[in-house]
Design a protein around this motif. Sequence first.
Motif, PDB file in Angstrom:
ATOM      1  N   ARG A  98       0.817  -1.212   0.000  1.00  0.00           N
ATOM      2  CA  ARG A  98       0.000   0.000   0.000  1.00  0.00           C
ATOM      3  C   ARG A  98       0.850   1.261   0.000  1.00  0.00           C
ATOM      4  N   SER A  99       2.141   1.104  -0.132  1.00  0.00           N
ATOM      5  CA  SER A  99       2.998   2.293  -0.083  1.00  0.00           C
ATOM      6  C   SER A  99       2.684   3.239  -1.234  1.00  0.00           C
ATOM      7  N   PRO A 100       2.548   4.530  -0.935  1.00  0.00           N
ATOM      8  CA  PRO A 100       2.291   5.500  -2.000  1.00  0.00           C
ATOM      9  C   PRO A 100       3.549   5.850  -2.800  1.00  0.00           C
ATOM     10  N   ALA A 101       4.722   5.399  -2.341  1.00  0.00           N
ATOM     11  CA  ALA A 101       5.969   5.827  -2.962  1.00  0.00           C
ATOM     12  C   ALA A 101       6.106   5.258  -4.370  1.00  0.00           C
ATOM     13  N   ASP A 102       6.505   6.114  -5.321  1.00  0.00           N
ATOM     14  CA  ASP A 102       6.803   5.664  -6.681  1.00  0.00           C
ATOM     15  C   ASP A 102       8.303   5.506  -6.874  1.00  0.00           C
ATOM     16  N   VAL A 103       9.059   6.366  -6.185  1.00  0.00           N
ATOM     17  CA  VAL A 103      10.515   6.336  -6.318  1.00  0.00           C
ATOM     18  C   VAL A 103      11.111   6.404  -4.917  1.00  0.00           C
ATOM     19  N   PHE A 104      12.144   5.581  -4.663  1.00  0.00           N
ATOM     20  CA  PHE A 104      12.855   5.629  -3.388  1.00  0.00           C
ATOM     21  C   PHE A 104      14.288   6.048  -3.658  1.00  0.00           C
TER      22      PHE A 104
ATOM     23  N   THR B 386      -3.299   2.117  10.457  1.00  0.00           N
ATOM     24  CA  THR B 386      -4.175   2.673   9.415  1.00  0.00           C
ATOM     25  C   THR B 386      -4.210   1.778   8.187  1.00  0.00           C
ATOM     26  N   LEU B 387      -3.246   0.860   8.086  1.00  0.00           N
ATOM     27  CA  LEU B 387      -3.239  -0.034   6.927  1.00  0.00           C
ATOM     28  C   LEU B 387      -4.098  -1.275   7.143  1.00  0.00           C
ATOM     29  N   ARG B 388      -4.598  -1.455   8.370  1.00  0.00           N
ATOM     30  CA  ARG B 388      -5.351  -2.682   8.663  1.00  0.00           C
ATOM     31  C   ARG B 388      -6.719  -2.716   8.004  1.00  0.00           C
ATOM     32  N   SER B 389      -7.291  -1.561   7.683  1.00  0.00           N
ATOM     33  CA  SER B 389      -8.601  -1.622   7.028  1.00  0.00           C
ATOM     34  C   SER B 389      -8.692  -0.542   5.962  1.00  0.00           C
ATOM     35  N   ASP B 390      -9.492  -0.782   4.931  1.00  0.00           N
ATOM     36  CA  ASP B 390      -9.645   0.195   3.854  1.00  0.00           C
ATOM     37  C   ASP B 390     -10.196   1.502   4.395  1.00  0.00           C
ATOM     38  N   TRP B 391     -11.160   1.360   5.321  1.00  0.00           N
ATOM     39  CA  TRP B 391     -11.793   2.553   5.868  1.00  0.00           C
ATOM     40  C   TRP B 391     -10.765   3.450   6.566  1.00  0.00           C
ATOM     41  N   ALA B 392      -9.964   2.828   7.449  1.00  0.00           N
ATOM     42  CA  ALA B 392      -8.971   3.607   8.189  1.00  0.00           C
ATOM     43  C   ALA B 392      -7.950   4.207   7.231  1.00  0.00           C
ATOM     44  N   PHE B 396      -7.672   8.156   7.249  1.00  0.00           N
ATOM     45  CA  PHE B 396      -6.608   8.740   8.072  1.00  0.00           C
ATOM     46  C   PHE B 396      -5.251   8.860   7.407  1.00  0.00           C
ATOM     47  N   SER B 397      -4.989   8.047   6.382  1.00  0.00           N
ATOM     48  CA  SER B 397      -3.658   8.067   5.816  1.00  0.00           C
ATOM     49  C   SER B 397      -3.342   9.469   5.309  1.00  0.00           C
ATOM     50  N   ASP B 398      -2.160   9.967   5.648  1.00  0.00           N
ATOM     51  CA  ASP B 398      -1.729  11.272   5.177  1.00  0.00           C
ATOM     52  C   ASP B 398      -2.631  12.422   5.647  1.00  0.00           C
ATOM     53  N   SER B 399      -3.277  12.273   6.793  1.00  0.00           N
ATOM     54  CA  SER B 399      -4.175  13.336   7.266  1.00  0.00           C
ATOM     55  C   SER B 399      -3.589  14.051   8.472  1.00  0.00           C
ATOM     56  N   MET B 400      -4.035  15.280   8.686  1.00  0.00           N
ATOM     57  CA  MET B 400      -3.618  16.013   9.880  1.00  0.00           C
ATOM     58  C   MET B 400      -4.151  15.327  11.136  1.00  0.00           C
ATOM     59  N   THR B 401      -5.333  14.721  11.012  1.00  0.00           N
ATOM     60  CA  THR B 401      -5.914  14.035  12.167  1.00  0.00           C
ATOM     61  C   THR B 401      -4.949  12.983  12.708  1.00  0.00           C
ATOM     62  N   LEU B 402      -4.389  12.196  11.785  1.00  0.00           N
ATOM     63  CA  LEU B 402      -3.481  11.138  12.218  1.00  0.00           C
ATOM     64  C   LEU B 402      -2.220  11.734  12.851  1.00  0.00           C
ATOM     65  N   LEU B 403      -1.742  12.828  12.255  1.00  0.00           N
ATOM     66  CA  LEU B 403      -0.535  13.465  12.802  1.00  0.00           C
ATOM     67  C   LEU B 403      -0.768  13.934  14.244  1.00  0.00           C
ATOM     68  N   ILE B 404      -1.882  14.639  14.447  1.00  0.00           N
ATOM     69  CA  ILE B 404      -2.188  15.139  15.787  1.00  0.00           C
ATOM     70  C   ILE B 404      -2.379  13.971  16.751  1.00  0.00           C
ATOM     71  N   PHE B 405      -3.103  12.951  16.294  1.00  0.00           N
ATOM     72  CA  PHE B 405      -3.326  11.779  17.139  1.00  0.00           C
ATOM     73  C   PHE B 405      -1.991  11.152  17.550  1.00  0.00           C
ATOM     74  N   ALA B 406      -1.080  11.050  16.580  1.00  0.00           N
ATOM     75  CA  ALA B 406       0.224  10.444  16.878  1.00  0.00           C
ATOM     76  C   ALA B 406       0.992  11.280  17.912  1.00  0.00           C
ATOM     77  N   TYR B 407       0.953  12.591  17.752  1.00  0.00           N
ATOM     78  CA  TYR B 407       1.603  13.463  18.742  1.00  0.00           C
ATOM     79  C   TYR B 407       0.992  13.256  20.130  1.00  0.00           C
ATOM     80  N   VAL B 408      -0.336  13.190  20.158  1.00  0.00           N
ATOM     81  CA  VAL B 408      -1.021  13.062  21.452  1.00  0.00           C
ATOM     82  C   VAL B 408      -0.644  11.741  22.124  1.00  0.00           C
ATOM     83  N   VAL B 409      -0.560  10.681  21.327  1.00  0.00           N
ATOM     84  CA  VAL B 409      -0.173   9.395  21.905  1.00  0.00           C
ATOM     85  C   VAL B 409       1.259   9.457  22.418  1.00  0.00           C
ATOM     86  N   ARG B 410       2.132  10.120  21.646  1.00  0.00           N
ATOM     87  CA  ARG B 410       3.531  10.171  22.083  1.00  0.00           C
ATOM     88  C   ARG B 410       3.709  11.042  23.327  1.00  0.00           C
ATOM     89  N   PHE B 411       2.958  12.163  23.398  1.00  0.00           N
ATOM     90  CA  PHE B 411       3.232  13.127  24.465  1.00  0.00           C
ATOM     91  C   PHE B 411       2.103  13.289  25.479  1.00  0.00           C
TER      92      PHE B 411
END
Lengths: 360, 528
Positions: A98-104, B386-392, B396-411
Amino acid sequence: MTPHALLSLLLALALVAAACSSDDGDAPTVEGAAAGIVDGDCESPTDTELTIYSGRSEDLMAPVFEAFECETGIQVVGNIRYAGSTDLALLMETEGDRSPADVFISQSPGPIGFLENAGLLGTVDSATLDLVEDQNHSDDGTWVGFSGRKRVLVYNVDAYDDADLPTSVFDLTKPEYADRVGIPPTNGSFGDWFTVFRDQFGDDIAAQWLSDMVANGAQAYPNNRSIVDAASRGEIDMGLVNHYYNYQEALANGDSHRAANHDFSSQDIGSLLIITAASVTATTDDNAAAQELVAYLLSEPVQRYLTDETFEYPLAAGVDPAEILPPLEALSQGTVDFEVLADGFERTTEIIAESGILTE
Amino acid sequence: MSASPPALRVGGLLLAALFAFPGLYLVWRNFTEGADPAGLLISDSTLPPLWRTLRLAIAVSISAAILGTALAWLTTRTDLPFRRFWRVVMPIPLVFPTFIGAAAFIRTLNPGGIAYDALDNVGIDVTFELRGFTGAWLVLTLFTYPYVYLPVASRLRQLPGSLEENARVLGDTFAAAFRRVVLPQIAGAIGAGTLLVFLYTISDFGAVQLMRYDTLTRAIATNQLANPPVALALSLILLALAAAVVIVERMVSSRLPDGDRSRVDRAVEYPLGRWKPAATGFVVLAGALAIGAPMVALGDWSIDGLRRATGDGRPLTITRDDVVEATTNTVQVSIVAAIVAVLAVLPIAFLVARYRSRSGALAHAIVISTFALPGIVIALSMRFWTLRSDWAFETFSDSMTLLIFAYVVRFGSLAMGVTLIAVQAVPSNVRDAARTLGAGRWRRFFTMDLRIMAPGLFAGAGLVLLSVMKELPISLLIAPIGFSTLATRAFSSFEESFVAEAGIMATVLVILSFVLSWLLVIRKADHL
């Protein structure tokens, strides 16, 4: 003003700034270093987009990607994830198909070997592979090298003359160099180098050399940059690094920089060329555009940029290294064979740990 | 003590599940990769670095606890000159990313460094070289004492001085009054802060790497590609160690006597008298080492670069737009993450402090021990789930929501301890009175609890804010593609020796943290 109002103002300013920064001009142009790569006017943008994972930093690569977008109209700027090569390789491995990367793009061979083992690399077009010498691409075409960094001995110019320095890394275990040498045992390119060392001389000789270095008081540093910095300050007299960092540090620190590169004999393992490489990923959804980008890295203007502006050795045939770089003598030591690396890292890590250098 | 409301309990468990993502990821990967953490734990290659990790963490915890408490006391309870200035400055070291902070520290103080040469020129021959255990200990102490400083300072400002005055009137010396009266009141805050110092130290990679001290995190880093099962197993050992320490801390701190919960508008202020020069010297020295030393090198790099670029040297690789964009991004994500983190840990704090709920205790342990995980593990775990289901993936992939969530979990851990203390600080007699007067639960929360808890909540938000600003692995790997922060730009430039560019980004980062900590933490806390 109350803190509340200040805070709201700050947030509002931030949002406005974000909104402003997202509008692009209509006629595409390039500025700065990218303008030095591009020949002629920009193409108008196409719908084609590429996602790049770049293990090489934005400072080095952004002009190249901007120039590529200008010349082809393929959208890449804004679609580039810059991070350490190792971290990006781990990310790609987690993302799998599922990686979006095209080039590494990798700063050193190790992460490429890791991804190759995981079956995540596609195949680079043979026309592109043919642009470099055989040793600078993989046999099955999973990656192609596009610039090189040579292993050297960086030294403090107030403590040594170039002429008095040894011709081989094997000399560094002699008593006259006791407590004087820094090495970066946990650094990626040192690991690459040591794996090739093992491959050429066998585990016994390689492990012996490293423990002799430890016995001779070699000091462990985290990376090339910190060794060049320490050599310049005189904290250590010399260290095993690749040639690139001393040029950057000299440029950044001006006259106060007191370190220079010393080349071992071109026959010595200490003069190995470590290459940076590009791959088309197995998961790319636009193979043609990805191939175009990889080929572009080996085009003459980009190769010129990489050697003139970033002080690296060009790998495409017909492009000479920048004048300030010592010439590469026939690459007699060859470059890193990634196939060797892919299987050899685990043992390399073990030997380095067993040598005791990490606790020096 | 009443039973916790079911909605709160469910909410707490839900939060616990969300915070458990990285830990569950580690367990899962250990299982599927056939890693052997138990076997590795007793092996010769693990025990020495584990021992060094522990030794360093304990030493740093002790020194950071003392330094943080002393600075908090001096800046809040005495007539130290320029108190308000020091209050804004003291949390700043938190914002130095350790890789560049430690490098700048070395660049200034080690042989051949800027301050080293300056001392040498005036005839002071310094022969020390910061490295190994001592170097790592010093740098980590200076960069982590704010974990103790912020909660203790916010607690001290709330404490009534009447008890101390009584004790002194009754003949206690100053030291005895501090030990018998003040210390028990702030012990909870010191403990919570010190726990964070401990966990941060065992997860740190930048400082130990630069100071060349071989700990467990270094073994994790070197094995990531070469031998993934070993890296995964070592990370799990780190998490287990953290969980054990968290549980012990909980057991100890729940036995601490409840302090006086009454609240004052103006805390007592001690005249330092003849100790004033010494106290001022101490604070100046701490500030000079923790903030001044790295800033000297960062400033030197930046100024060299700017001079070069405005002269006829090579232009910088960054433009003003790049700096503005990175600054804007940094401000946005750090403020949002700080607010969300405090909101996320608040229900857990209520469960633990008000209701002594078991689900609350579980959630609390999960939130805090996650802090010991290397950031890269948290980043990868976010991507993994986020890779476990199509919906997630779509959502969430590449979203600000995920970024903020990750920060919150870390800190989230950083806000947890102080928030817990803040909840405990609401006096039960005030609560009972409000209930008797017929105020509903929410009304009581907004008109009473929140006001009393505010200084603690702001201290927690401040800790998260400064930490998000310097965060690296999550910002690099989980942020929407193309999103850069000041820290990621500084890191990326520094790795390739573009020290001027890195210096500029890091200097802006420090100035920004100064402004934000003044606006959001200090002024706010003073005015409430």
